[in-house]
Design a protein around this motif. Structure first.
Motif, PDB file in Angstrom:
ATOM      1  N   ILE A  46       0.841  -1.181   0.000  1.00 33.94           N
ATOM      2  CA  ILE A  46       0.000   0.000   0.000  1.00 33.94           C
ATOM      3  C   ILE A  46       0.884   1.242   0.000  1.00 33.94           C
ATOM      4  O   ILE A  46       1.970   1.243   0.583  1.00 33.94           O
ATOM      5  CB  ILE A  46      -0.979  -0.021   1.209  1.00 33.94           C
ATOM      6  CG1 ILE A  46      -2.144   0.920   1.006  1.00 33.94           C
ATOM      7  CG2 ILE A  46      -0.248   0.273   2.519  1.00 33.94           C
ATOM      8  CD1 ILE A  46      -3.334   0.657   1.932  1.00 33.94           C
ATOM      9  N   GLY A  47       0.423   2.271  -0.693  1.00 35.73           N
ATOM     10  CA  GLY A  47       1.132   3.546  -0.721  1.00 35.73           C
ATOM     11  C   GLY A  47       0.592   4.488   0.340  1.00 35.73           C
ATOM     12  O   GLY A  47      -0.576   4.394   0.726  1.00 35.73           O
ATOM     13  N   VAL A  49       0.667   8.725   1.513  1.00 34.17           N
ATOM     14  CA  VAL A  49       1.001  10.083   1.082  1.00 34.17           C
ATOM     15  C   VAL A  49       0.577  11.054   2.170  1.00 34.17           C
ATOM     16  O   VAL A  49      -0.583  11.046   2.592  1.00 34.17           O
ATOM     17  CB  VAL A  49       0.268  10.456  -0.223  1.00 34.17           C
ATOM     18  CG1 VAL A  49       0.578  11.902  -0.611  1.00 34.17           C
ATOM     19  CG2 VAL A  49       0.649   9.523  -1.362  1.00 34.17           C
ATOM     20  N   LYS A  54       6.091  10.782   1.967  1.00 37.34           N
ATOM     21  CA  LYS A  54       5.354   9.740   1.271  1.00 37.34           C
ATOM     22  C   LYS A  54       6.152   8.451   1.395  1.00 37.34           C
ATOM     23  O   LYS A  54       7.358   8.496   1.651  1.00 37.34           O
ATOM     24  CB  LYS A  54       5.117  10.111  -0.189  1.00 37.34           C
ATOM     25  CG  LYS A  54       6.370  10.445  -0.952  1.00 37.34           C
ATOM     26  CD  LYS A  54       6.022  10.931  -2.340  1.00 37.34           C
ATOM     27  CE  LYS A  54       7.304  11.289  -3.102  1.00 37.34           C
ATOM     28  NZ  LYS A  54       7.074  11.473  -4.524  1.00 37.34           N
ATOM     29  N   MET A 113      -3.846   6.936   3.023  1.00 37.50           N
ATOM     30  CA  MET A 113      -3.511   5.650   2.428  1.00 37.50           C
ATOM     31  C   MET A 113      -4.112   5.529   1.035  1.00 37.50           C
ATOM     32  O   MET A 113      -5.251   5.913   0.804  1.00 37.50           O
ATOM     33  CB  MET A 113      -4.103   4.526   3.291  1.00 37.50           C
ATOM     34  CG  MET A 113      -3.484   4.415   4.673  1.00 37.50           C
ATOM     35  SD  MET A 113      -4.649   3.689   5.872  1.00 37.50           S
ATOM     36  CE  MET A 113      -5.091   2.151   5.048  1.00 37.50           C
ATOM     37  N   ALA A 114      -3.338   4.974   0.120  1.00 37.05           N
ATOM     38  CA  ALA A 114      -3.880   4.592  -1.185  1.00 37.05           C
ATOM     39  C   ALA A 114      -4.669   3.290  -0.996  1.00 37.05           C
ATOM     40  O   ALA A 114      -4.902   2.858   0.128  1.00 37.05           O
ATOM     41  CB  ALA A 114      -2.749   4.423  -2.192  1.00 37.05           C
ATOM     42  N   THR A 115      -5.083   2.667  -2.070  1.00 38.69           N
ATOM     43  CA  THR A 115      -5.762   1.373  -1.973  1.00 38.69           C
ATOM     44  C   THR A 115      -4.709   0.257  -2.078  1.00 38.69           C
ATOM     45  O   THR A 115      -3.687   0.422  -2.738  1.00 38.69           O
ATOM     46  CB  THR A 115      -6.801   1.226  -3.094  1.00 38.69           C
ATOM     47  OG1 THR A 115      -6.194   1.605  -4.333  1.00 38.69           O
ATOM     48  CG2 THR A 115      -7.985   2.146  -2.844  1.00 38.69           C
ATOM     49  N   ILE A 117      -2.725  -3.304  -2.940  1.00 40.33           N
ATOM     50  CA  ILE A 117      -2.489  -4.191  -4.087  1.00 40.33           C
ATOM     51  C   ILE A 117      -1.948  -5.491  -3.509  1.00 40.33           C
ATOM     52  O   ILE A 117      -1.135  -5.462  -2.589  1.00 40.33           O
ATOM     53  CB  ILE A 117      -1.433  -3.591  -5.043  1.00 40.33           C
ATOM     54  CG1 ILE A 117      -1.819  -2.168  -5.461  1.00 40.33           C
ATOM     55  CG2 ILE A 117      -1.238  -4.474  -6.254  1.00 40.33           C
ATOM     56  CD1 ILE A 117      -0.734  -1.482  -6.294  1.00 40.33           C
TER      57      ILE A 117
ATOM     58  N   GLY B  47       0.918   3.770  -5.334  1.00 40.00           N
ATOM     59  CA  GLY B  47      -0.361   4.230  -4.803  1.00 40.00           C
ATOM     60  C   GLY B  47      -0.613   5.682  -5.172  1.00 40.00           C
ATOM     61  O   GLY B  47       0.327   6.455  -5.375  1.00 40.00           O
ATOM     62  N   MET B  48      -1.878   6.037  -5.290  1.00 43.10           N
ATOM     63  CA  MET B  48      -2.266   7.413  -5.640  1.00 43.10           C
ATOM     64  C   MET B  48      -3.343   7.873  -4.662  1.00 43.10           C
ATOM     65  O   MET B  48      -4.288   7.135  -4.395  1.00 43.10           O
ATOM     66  CB  MET B  48      -2.794   7.443  -7.079  1.00 43.10           C
ATOM     67  CG  MET B  48      -1.767   6.941  -8.100  1.00 43.10           C
ATOM     68  SD  MET B  48      -2.388   6.830  -9.807  1.00 43.10           S
ATOM     69  CE  MET B  48      -3.455   5.390  -9.718  1.00 43.10           C
ATOM     70  N   VAL B  49      -3.177   9.091  -4.146  1.00 41.16           N
ATOM     71  CA  VAL B  49      -4.127   9.621  -3.170  1.00 41.16           C
ATOM     72  C   VAL B  49      -4.499  11.043  -3.566  1.00 41.16           C
ATOM     73  O   VAL B  49      -3.610  11.880  -3.754  1.00 41.16           O
ATOM     74  CB  VAL B  49      -3.513   9.650  -1.751  1.00 41.16           C
ATOM     75  CG1 VAL B  49      -4.485  10.281  -0.761  1.00 41.16           C
ATOM     76  CG2 VAL B  49      -3.130   8.256  -1.288  1.00 41.16           C
ATOM     77  N   GLY B  55      -6.318   5.361  -5.297  1.00 42.81           N
ATOM     78  CA  GLY B  55      -6.244   4.214  -6.182  1.00 42.81           C
ATOM     79  C   GLY B  55      -4.843   3.678  -6.290  1.00 42.81           C
ATOM     80  O   GLY B  55      -3.978   3.973  -5.453  1.00 42.81           O
ATOM     81  N   MET B 113       1.264  11.090  -5.605  1.00 47.45           N
ATOM     82  CA  MET B 113       1.784   9.740  -5.776  1.00 47.45           C
ATOM     83  C   MET B 113       2.559   9.314  -4.529  1.00 47.45           C
ATOM     84  O   MET B 113       3.319  10.103  -3.970  1.00 47.45           O
ATOM     85  CB  MET B 113       2.751   9.713  -6.965  1.00 47.45           C
ATOM     86  CG  MET B 113       2.096   9.970  -8.309  1.00 47.45           C
ATOM     87  SD  MET B 113       3.273  10.701  -9.501  1.00 47.45           S
ATOM     88  CE  MET B 113       4.617   9.512  -9.439  1.00 47.45           C
TER      89      MET B 113
END
Lengths: 155, 155
Positions: A46-47, A49, A54, A113-115, A117, B47-49, B55, B113
């Motif tokens: 998970i990403g 930001v 980040k 948090m991103a979504t 994977i 990840g993208m926020v 997403g 990102m």
């Protein structure tokens, strides 16, 4: 990034697995990753930001441990890593990162948090590409091994 | 999420690979992913926020295509997927997502990102765990195949 920043992820993971799946993990020693590579069969990534930084988080499980967690949650053991297992790994990734987000937020480190994977494949390796340090923490259990890795650009 | 949102990632990828590695990819038909799984040997994920959505994006390469891109960039072909190759895949992931971010920003869809993560392992699969649709787009080339996958919670 300091080694202490791994602790919110560590305590969150132990808490999530104990609560959801009555599974006890024994943490090893966290270390700054230099060259060595963690291997596993199914991973959640998970990403993250935030205004100050980040980064990315990953958790990697041996297949047997992932199947055991699934069995304890659902009462039935899948034969292999299927979509239900990857759903569960994605959910664990979300919950662990969400728990760490709350703990780090209390210290003034906010991020969104991103979504998640999920990656599936025997013996795959994961590399966080980040300017900051990467901290890896191994876990052992009676049912197989796991490890988490956290990386932030600044902190 | 609409299929059109894949286009900024598509054009960004074609542009990045043509510029960096004189490699021409032929895009296939984008489709909403339902069940089918893309397989590859080395993948970059990010990840993208944003304020409207969150997403994830992934790009997956066959080993031979990744090694060919590396050869065209450095003049020498690595024997296998090593750290230089994963660095390059992380960099491509950043550049493609950055290019798409600019194009989507012009349309009013802003996001930040996270940092990229690279997965390496023969024939691994990737599943984006997201409430929205997942759009997958295959690419073919003389040197092997690639695919990208984009997933946003809302859009």
């Amino acid at each position: 990034m300091k080694v202490e920043f791994i602790n919110p992820f560590l305590s969150s993971l132990i808490n999530v697995l104990a609560t959801m799946a009555q599974t006890e993990l024994t943490p090893g020693k966290p270390k700054i990753k230099k060259g060595e590579v963690a291997q596993g069969d199914v991973s959640g990534l998970i990403g993250m930001v935030g205004p100050q930084t980040k980064g990315s988080f990953s958790i990697t499980f041996d297949e047997q441990l992932a199947l055991t967690i699934m069995e304890r949650m659902l009462g039935e053991r899948p034969d292999e890593i299927n979509e239900e297992v990857t759903d569960m790994v994605g959910e664990i990734t979300n919950m662990v990162t969400g728990g760490a987000k709350n703990l780090l937020g209390e210290k003034g480190y906010d991020f969104d948090m991103a979504t998640p994977i999920v990656v599936s494949g025997p013996g795959h390796t994961i590399t966080h590409k980040c300017e900051g340090a990467k901290i890896i923490m191994p876990f052992t259990s009676a049912d197989g091994n796991a490890n988490i890795e956290v990386s932030f650009d600044k902190l």
